[in-house]
Each structure stands twice: as C-alpha cells, then as structure tokens.
Design an enzyme around this catalytic site. Structure first.
Site, PDB file in Angstrom:
ATOM      1  N   GLU A  86       0.833  -1.217   0.000  1.00  0.00           N
ATOM      2  CA  GLU A  86       0.000   0.000   0.000  1.00  0.00           C
ATOM      3  C   GLU A  86       0.862   1.259   0.000  1.00  0.00           C
ATOM      4  OE1 GLU A  86      -2.044  -0.413   3.734  1.00  0.00           O
ATOM      5  OE2 GLU A  86      -3.297  -2.064   3.059  1.00  0.00           O
ATOM      6  N   CYS A 113      -3.002  34.000   9.288  1.00  0.00           N
ATOM      7  CA  CYS A 113      -2.825  34.705  10.561  1.00  0.00           C
ATOM      8  C   CYS A 113      -2.455  33.764  11.691  1.00  0.00           C
ATOM      9  CB  CYS A 113      -4.101  35.457  10.903  1.00  0.00           C
ATOM     10  SG  CYS A 113      -4.545  36.566   9.580  1.00  0.00           S
TER      11      CYS A 113
END
Ligand code: LLP
Length: 429
Positions: free
Chosen positions: A273, A344
């Site tokens: 995988e 921010c």
C-alpha cells in the site's frame, strides 16, 4: 529530481516552464509530473518482480482523479480509507478486485459500499469492527473478505504523529491477540478470512523496523495457517520514505530484496500500500513571493501559498526544498530567510532560516516533494480556497483540479430558516 529541472535558466516541469503555468492558472498551484509518477510506480514494481505482488496505491497521499488514473493505467490497485476514496478509485478505473478498504473507523455505510462494489478485502482493525462487518455482510447476503490488521508493536522510528505500529497507537489488533481474532473471524458467517495486514508508519527511512514487523507477520501467518486457517495473502502496507532533506531512505530495490528474503518461507501472495513513495516527488507547490519584509531579527519572504495549502511543515516540522524558479547564478550569495505564508498564525511557516539566493516581490518559488499529503490535507482556513492542481505530460499541461472560486466557497453554506431571507437594511425598510 526527474521531472523537474532547470532549462535555460528556468525551472521546468518536464518540458513546461513553470512561469507558463503560473501565468495561465495563477498561484499557488500544485504541479504534478506524469513522468515521475510513472517512473516511481515502474521502479517500485520492478523492485518486487519475482514476487506475486499487488500494488494498491494509497489514495490518502493524493486523491486527484488524474493522479489516480495515471497510476491505475499503469496497473496500480487502490488502498482506500473512506467511501469518498472508494468512489474516486472507481471513477479512476481501478478494478474493485484490486481495491483494499483500510482504516480504523469504517462506518456501516462504508462497509456496505465496499461489499457492494466487490472489493478485494477489508482490513479490519478490531473485534467490534469485525462484528459490525459480519452483520452488514450477512444482512446483504454476502461474505466480506477480511484481512486482520495486526499491531506488531514495532517502533517505526519516524515522526510520532505518523507512527502506527506501536502498542500505544490506535491501529490494529494487538499481535498477541491475533490468533484469537483470527478464530473469531473464521467463526463469523459473514466473514471470509483471507489474510493479515500490517502498516507500522509513514516516511520510514530505516529498513530495520520494516524487517522486524514483516518477520513477526510471517511467523504469525505461519501459526495461523498451522492452526488450520488458510490465508490467501499478506498485506505489508506502505511507509517507504523519501529524501526531503538529508534522509537516506531504503531504495525500492533494497526494500524489495528485504521483503523477498523475509517472506520466502511463507510463500503467500503479497499486497503493498505505498502512497508517499509513488507521488511525493511527482509534485511541487508553485507559489509567488508577495513581499520581502526585513524584520528586526529576520528576513521574511511572504508567499501566496499558506499552511491551508500545505500543512506538513507546521504539523510535522517537515522539511520541503525551496527552489527559486529563476535559476540562481553561481555568484549569488545566499541569505537566510523565513519563507512564510499569509495566514494569521505564527506557525504558517514553510522554511525557517533557509539559505536562499535573493528573491524579490513577484518571484516564483517551487516548494519541493509536495505531491504526497499536500493537496489532500488542504483546507479553507482563513477562507482561502486551496491551490489549483495541474498535471504535466511532456510539453502539455492541464488543470486537473481548479481552485474553487470565492462564490463556490460561500455557496457551500446554507442559512438556517431563522436567519433567512437576508435582513433588509434600515434605509430600505
Ligand atoms: N497504509 C496504511 C494503513 C496507512 O495508514 C498509510 C498512511 C499508508 C498505507 C500509506 O503510507 P505511505 O506509503 O504514504 O507512507 N500526513 C502524513 C502521513 C500520514 C500517513 C497515514 N497513513 C504526512 O504528511 O507525513
């Protein structure tokens, strides 16, 4: 890096100069190279030649339909962890019989979707999950093929947030309870026990933890077989790392040779995988410098990509290469800068104190090895639609996922009836 190189003083993706993409599509934009995807997949496959191996690409690393289709066309199967990923794999043309459904918390609806699609196997991680899958399968009049995911309690020696094979991690059935879990699975009318699975973590740069985990799995599989429970395959997961900075991960060839050595006594078909290894180096995040700001103690290069586009540096302290698209001259002196985004938050930093040649406002930078766990982890934080995505093939390129517009972003929301319709302003009342 194959796929991305300087030509005539400009960084290209294959034969496309990156400024061309920036002008046509805007920035920030992820750029993927088809050639690198193919090269990575073929090399991994070659490294496993001689083994009866199925390579199921882990979509969680990059789920863009065009990326999955490129790999599927080369013969890749899919490792999916949600109904959404299953649908993408199906839409990309991955055969159900090459699809594995993994993940520690599958819902019943997801189990139904997987059984309905006729997937190769579910990787089941706990007894309660086994019980639920048994019920769902029986209600559908079917048998669900199951590999038990085992937690071998092996330290992958990678970042704590991407370690999965230690006993304190939430993943898998503890190895000393595996035999009992296998017996339970065999006793369920709605379950067909087909294998065992393991995955100890991601971005492994050392081969020994793989070897230790795989050896434990081979011993376990032999014991399960000896107890009269035949198995069809062993799933060895993903996890092979990349070199983001100075790391020297095992080559696919070294990994393949180790797998052959460790699994030889078992003689079972194998399943892999891989995610990051196939797509990481196939992608870059192209961003434009907005401002260069001389802070009191540091120089900040403020770019138009943010942690909403690529969260790895702030989430895992990950290092990503920072390449000026205009090739630096030999005599350019390097200065240490912080490359930061517009979000921010003080954590919105791509690189800290990184030596870079002088760049100024308007320059393009390419953030390297961003093909894996980049766009898939993007968010709308600060109401910023995430970067567009482009794929390159030779001298062609195509937008494979446009950046959402502000209207589309707002259009996702609904107002509750007590807030709608919008208030009329006082003056018009
Ligand atoms: N199989 C299972 C069961 C997994 O949990 C994972 C990754 C893979 C395969 C694929 O692993 P890979 O070959 O890509 O290492 N967001 C993190 C990585 C999380 C990995 C999660 N599981 C990062 O950006 O580093």
């Amino acid at each position: 890096m194959t796929g991305f190189s300087y030509r005539g003083g400009v960084l290209n993706a294959e034969s496309v100069p990156l400024p061309r993409i920036a002008e046509a599509v805007g920035t920030p934009v992820y750029v993927y190279s088809s050639a690198v995807l193919a090269e990575r997949f073929e090399r991994f496959r070659r490294a496993l030649s001689g083994l009866d191996a199925t390579i199921c690409y882990a979509l969680k690393a990059n789920d863009a339909l065009a990326v999955v289709r490129t790999l599927a066309d080369l013969g890749a199967g899919a490792d999916v962890v949600s109904e959404g990923e299953l649908a993408i794999a199906r839409a990309a043309g991955v055969p159900a019989q090459k699809t594995v459904f993994a993940g520690v918390g599958k819902s019943r609806a997801e189990m139904e979707a997987g059984i309905g699609a006729g997937i190769l196997q579910f990787n089941v991680e706990s007894l309660p999950e086994l019980e639920a899958l048994d019920q769902v399968a029986r209600a559908m009049g079917r048998k669900a093929p199951v590999a038990l995911r085992i937690n071998p309690d092996v330290d992958a020696r990678t970042h704590a947030k991407i370690t999965t094979g230690k006993s304190e991690n939430k993943f898998g059935v503890p190895i000393d309870e595996a035999m009992e879990a296998a017996r339970r699975a065999v006793g369920c009318a709605g379950i067909d026990l087909v294998g065992l699975a393991v995955h100890i973590g991601s971005q492994l740069t050392d081969i020994e933890p793989f070897r230790a985990a795989f050896a434990k799995m081979v011993d376990l599989a032999m014991a399960v077989r000896a107890a009269g429970m035949p198995l069809k395959r062993l799933d060895l997961g993903g996890g092979l790392g990349l070199s983001y900075a100075e790391e020297a991960p095992p080559t696919p060839e070294a990994y393949g040779a180790m797998v052959k050595e460790v699994t030889r006594p078992l003689g079972l078909p194998l399943l892999f995988e891989p995610g990051r290894h196939l797509v990481g180096e196939a992608g870059m995040l192209l961003t434009r410098v907005l401002y260069v700001k001389a802070g009191r103690s540091r120089r900040f290069v403020i770019v138009d990509a943010g942690m909403n586009d690529l969260i790895r540096p702030t989430l895992y302290d990950a290092h990503h290469a920072m390449l000026p698209v205009a090739e630096p001259g030999e005599e350019d002196h390097l200065e240490r800068v912080d490359v930061v985004g517009p979000i921010c938050e003080s954590g919105d930093v791509f690189a800290e104190q990184r030596p870079l040649p002088p760049v100024s406002s308007g320059a393009l930078l390419a953030i390297g090895t961003a093909g894996a766990y980049g766009s898939v982890m993007a968010s709308y934080y600060n109401a910023r639609p995430p970067a567009a995505e482009v794929m390159v093939k030779g001298d062609r390129f195509a937008v494979i996922r446009p950046r959402a517009t502000i209207e589309e972003m707002i259009g996702r929301d609904r107002l509750p009836e007590w807030l709608a319709p919008p208030k009329r302003s006082r003056s018009s009342a």
